[in-house]
Design a protein around this motif. Structure first.
Motif, PDB file in Angstrom:
ATOM      1  N   GLY A 131       0.832  -1.212   0.000  1.00  0.00           N
ATOM      2  CA  GLY A 131       0.000   0.000   0.000  1.00  0.00           C
ATOM      3  C   GLY A 131       0.858   1.249   0.000  1.00  0.00           C
ATOM      4  N   TYR A 132       1.852   1.279   0.905  1.00  0.00           N
ATOM      5  CA  TYR A 132       2.787   2.407   0.913  1.00  0.00           C
ATOM      6  C   TYR A 132       3.443   2.581  -0.452  1.00  0.00           C
ATOM      7  CZ  TYR A 132       3.342   3.552   5.899  1.00  0.00           C
ATOM      8  OH  TYR A 132       3.176   3.986   7.158  1.00  0.00           O
ATOM      9  N   ALA A 133       4.041   1.486  -0.946  1.00  0.00           N
ATOM     10  CA  ALA A 133       4.842   1.585  -2.159  1.00  0.00           C
ATOM     11  C   ALA A 133       3.977   2.013  -3.339  1.00  0.00           C
ATOM     12  CB  ALA A 133       5.508   0.236  -2.430  1.00  0.00           C
ATOM     13  N   ALA A 135       1.164   3.672  -3.328  1.00  0.00           N
ATOM     14  CA  ALA A 135       0.728   5.065  -3.215  1.00  0.00           C
ATOM     15  C   ALA A 135       1.874   6.004  -3.573  1.00  0.00           C
ATOM     16  CB  ALA A 135       0.234   5.336  -1.798  1.00  0.00           C
ATOM     17  N   LEU A 136       3.095   5.637  -3.184  1.00  0.00           N
ATOM     18  CA  LEU A 136       4.224   6.504  -3.512  1.00  0.00           C
ATOM     19  C   LEU A 136       4.542   6.440  -4.999  1.00  0.00           C
ATOM     20  CD1 LEU A 136       6.447   5.803  -0.400  1.00  0.00           C
ATOM     21  CD2 LEU A 136       5.375   7.950  -1.011  1.00  0.00           C
TER      22      LEU A 136
END
Lengths: 149, 761
Positions: A131-133, A135-136
């Motif tokens: 999710g982090y990756a 979104a980034l």
């Protein structure tokens, strides 16, 4: 996604499944050999990133189980939490793991609540870090496809 | 039920079900009282490791509180049904009130300090929610915040006090504490506990100097004000003081502080009542004054004072709650509570007027009301015990203004008064708005005529504070003596105050306005405004917005701290001997790390810098792989890969938006070099120190031995993660999930901003 890189797209197809498969293998053998939920989850994250780089973050997100990183991570935490319940209901301390044997004919596979727990860790790591990756990585992309048309 | 689903109030059945809660509690309490089954005790093991049991004990004092909670609760629940009829938040009100009642019951029955504290805090939180019931009004929100901040801060002090007290006494059971504490030395720890507990009790019961929050809490709907802020919750402070009175009653400090703060509150509250024009706020200040009198009485010695505490608690609930209902009825019927605009209401609201007269008589202490008996008891108690002059004067002011306030609430608004006499439009409320206050007010009068009904109850309550050796006697004493003289004096002054209310109001308003600036409320406001200002100033100072500055700050602090720790606990360290030449794999890994570090020194392009820094990570991974930690190596490789890809993509975004070139870079930075060298030196020293001491293999041996036989796994790292320390892992993955959850809005914001920008272009 400004330009399509055909070679990357073509390679991503089989590679995605190879990485996912190896991540599962790392997860399953984790109890006896190097591996486990954390590492397996991280490998799965790299598979998602590969797909995001080749096909876009939205596509990678749709490929996740449950179609949503947050849902996947939450399901992982729930699964890990639930894996401790059977022992607790049976009067043992919470998160005491239970073991059983599954005869497969040619071999016996040991099943346990440990595996459920590790699967929860795997899903949580995969969901949250992907999710982090994603979104980034999305910052690098234009607006979603629907709006571009 | 279809009506209920749209949020337009609730149906009759649901209302009745809610009301059945306090009613059944009331019946139960009355039943237990009638069968003389008190005291009752129950205990349930909760956290045995910490010695915390859910211990409950119901004695006379608890029974009195329970009776007030359930009786006034029943009235409030019935009343709220009529008062809030059709209000969209009615269900919310009932749910909150029910929860509040449970919290109150828990507080007054708990026999364990920490259990009591838990319920005590619950009442504070519920009070916050109830005061802020009309959350769309900014006044309500501010009042709710004020109430929560003050009672919440008091609650923290209380917790600290409880912990100190429990440690000093060696037990947290209240019944044991009050037996142990009088035998202990009056040392510093107990004094600190005493002071902290007093802060908690004083904030809850709105004692000077924390008195100002209570009138502001009148922003709540009237049923809430009647229940929380007159009859029950604000009495918790008094209850706690009475509960601990046997423990601290002999302390001069206890007596001084209780009598001092109580007397000041009693007198000051009544004077401030004269300032108000809003009926509810007038009643609120008189509640503050009553609480002050109660605290004074708790601080006094002797059984007379204890009897007075019990009777005043009961009497106040029986007359103040109906008077609040009267204020609510007037508000409901006319749309205002400002006494200047009210008059002649007895024609349009005859039943409300009757209630007001009955309750007002009890408040003023008229003969044949329970208030009269209470005043009698108080005067007797004060003439019996040695009381300093100020407390006597405070009591006189309190009694006199109580007469005047009763006059305003019961006579002025229903008959003519010497001000404006608009005959305003008014209508009587429904039956459910008349019966509950009428019942409460009538019980006040009944107990005044037949005081022996309350005798056992009040003797029981007093018994919690002092041993009552003989049967106490409440009676209608009409003997001439100091009692009647004192009462006559308060009637006379009260009548004078009532007649000259408006004149006094102007004088006091003008006088008090001048000292408002110095008051506690003003200090509190200043504090509230100051906190964000101080936070903003410190943020501006610390958060410069420059990433190099942050990194320098973090690494510099870390180096300093580590160096400090090592300097203070200077242990021997030796440069470890090189055990021969390491294998080619380790050498290669070290070469990789060194190459990455050196390369990153000379890179000007940030993307290349990132990649060369990545080399350091891969080198560490290789090092782990060949040092017996393949799990860590795997993780290191994967994390490094993911990080480099994501960071590179962000760098690309920055490069395209042209922000990369905006930061000029100096080629040569001596300060950065010094910092890096210092950090490296400190870490190296740390490693030397760590590897010098003997290695304790207990844990690793235990895990390697038990991993296979007990947890059926050969991979010790994994077995520790998923089995031996599974709960830790569960906590960690929860943190991972929560951090993602917290980051989601930030990431979405960033994306939304970019999209808006793209659209604008």
């Amino acid at each position: 996604m400004k330009r399509r890189v055909v070679m990357l797209e073509a390679a991503a197809g089989p590679l995605y499944w190879v990485i996912l498969g190896s991540s599962l293998w790392v997860l399953l053998r984790g109890h006896n050999e190097p591996g486990g939920g954390f590492i397996g989850g991280l490998l799965a994250v790299s598979a998602s990133i590969l797909w995001a780089v080749s096909h876009g973050s939205g596509a990678a997100r749709r490929r996740l189980p449950l179609k949503d990183p947050l849902r996947l991570a939450a399901a992982g935490v729930l699964l890990a939490g639930f894996s401790g319940l059977p022992a607790w209901l049976g009067g043992q301390p919470y998160l005491t793991h239970l073991w059983g044997k599954l005869p497969l004919g040619f071999m016996e596979y040991k099943v346990s609540t440990v595996l459920l727990f590790d699967l929860g860790v795997y899903a949580c790591v995969w969901g949250a870090l992907a999710g982090y990756a994603l979104a980034l990585l999305e910052l690098d992309e234009g607006p979603p496809e629907e709006e571009r048309r | 039920m279809a009506q209920a689903n749209t949020g337009q109030g609730i149906g009759r059945v649901e209302r009745l079900l809610f009301t059945a809660l306090p009613l059944s509690a009331l019946c139960l309490v009355l039943w237990k009282l009638a069968r003389l089954e008190l005291p009752l005790s129950a205990s349930l093991s909760w956290v045995p490791a910490l010695g915390i049991d859910l211990a409950f004990h119901i004695d006379g004092l608890s029974a009195l509180m329970l009776l007030m909670i359930s009786a006034v609760g029943t009235a409030v629940f019935l009343y709220a049904g009529g008062y809030m009829a059709g209000h969209s938040g009615q269900r919310r009100l009932f749910v909150l009130l029910s929860l509040f009642m449970l919290a109150m019951i828990g507080t007054v029955t708990a026999d364990h300090l920490l259990v009591l504290f838990l319920f005590w805090e619950a009442t504070s939180v519920l009070s916050f929610l109830l005061v802020g019931f009309d959350y769309h009004k900014s006044g309500s929100r501010r009042s709710a915040q004020q109430a929560l901040l003050i009672t919440g801060a008091g609650g923290l002090a209380l917790l600290a006090g409880f912990l100190l007290l429990g440690q000093a006494a060696g037990t947290y059971r209240i019944r044991e504490i009050i037996e142990v504490v009088p035998q202990l030395e009056q040392g510093g720890r107990l004094t600190a506990a005493l002071l902290l507990i007093l802060v908690g009790a004083f904030t809850k019961s709105a004692q000077f100097p924390f008195h100002f929050w209570l009138p502001n809490a009148m922003a709540a709907p009237t049923p809430v004000s009647a229940y929380l802020h007159s009859a029950t919750m604000v009495k918790l402070g008094v209850y706690l003081l009475a509960r601990l009175d046997p423990a601290f009653g002999e302390w001069p400090l206890w007596e001084l502080l209780l009598k001092g703060a109580g007397s000041i509150t009693a007198a000051w509250g009544m004077i401030l009542a004269l300032r108000e024009r809003d009926l509810k706020r007038i009643l609120a200040w008189s509640t503050v004054a009553t609480l002050g009198t109660l605290v004074t009485l708790v601080g006094m010695r002797g059984e007379g004072a204890s009897v007075a505490v019990g009777s005043l608690l009961l009497a106040h609930a029986l007359y103040k709650a109906p008077l609040f209902f009267v204020a609510g009825n007037i508000d409901h019927g006319t749309g205002t509570r400002v006494i200047d605009r009210l008059g002649n209401l007895r024609h349009s609201m005859p039943w409300t007027a009757a209630v007001a007269l009955l309750a007002g008589a009890s408040m003023a202490g008229m003969p044949l009301s329970f208030g009269y008996i209470v005043k009698d008891v108080i005067v007797e108690a004060k003439s019996a015990g040695e009381v300093f002059a100020f407390a006597k004067a405070a009591n006189t002011i309190f009694g006199a203004v109580a007469v005047a306030v009763a006059g305003v609430a019961a006579v002025r608004v229903f008959w003519r008064h010497p001000g404006v006499n608009e005959s305003c439009e008014a209508r009587e409320g429904s039956l459910s708005m008349i019966l509950p206050p009428l019942a409460l007010a009538l019980s006040g009068i009944t107990l005044g005529v037949f005081p022996f009904f309350a005798q056992g109850l009040i003797a029981g309550a007093a018994g919690a504070m002092v041993p009552v050796p003989r049967e106490i006697l409440l009676g209608i004493t009409l003997e001439f003596g100091p009692t009647l003289a004192s009462l006559a004096l308060s009637y006379a002054i009260g009548l004078g105050v009532y007649i000259s209310w408006d004149w006094l109001h102007e004088r006091f308003d003008a006088a008090v306005q001048r000292i408002d600036r110095l008051g506690m409320a003003a200090h509190f406001e200043r504090l509230l405004r100051g906190i964000p200002r101080a936070a903003a100033a410190s943020t501006r100072f610390v958060q410069s917005g420059s990433l190099p500055a942050y990194v320098a700050l973090a690494i510099g602090t870390l180096s300093l701290l580590l160096a400090l720790v090592m300097a203070l606990g200077w242990s021997s360290f030796a440069v470890p001997a090189l055990g021969g030449i390491p294998g080619p794999a380790v050498l290669g890994a070290c070469a990789l790390i060194a190459a990455g570090a050196l390369a990153s020194l000379f890179q000007k392009d940030r993307l290349a810098l990132l990649l060369s820094a990545g080399l350091v990570g891969y080198g560490s991974g290789v090092l782990f792989l060949f040092s017996g930690a393949p799990d860590v190596a795997y993780t290191q490789f994967t994390v490094e890969t993911v990080f480099v890809i994501v960071a590179a993509s962000i760098l690309l975004v920055l490069r395209r938006s042209g922000r990369l070139s905006s930061l000029p870079e100096a080629r040569w930075r001596p300060a950065a070099l010094a910092l890096a060298a210092a950090f490296g030196a400190v870490i190296m020293l740390l490693l030397f120190v760590a590897s010098t001491g003997p290695f304790d293999p207990a844990l690793s041996d235990y895990f390697s031995e038990t991993s296979l036989p007990q947890a059926f796994g050969r991979n010790v790292v994994n077995v520790i993660l998923v089995d031996f320390r599974a709960l830790d892992t569960l906590g960690e993955i929860t943190v991972v999930l929560l951090s993602f959850l917290a980051a989601l809005p930030l990431l979405a914001l960033r994306r939304a901003g970019r999209e808006r920008k793209a659209e604008a272009e």
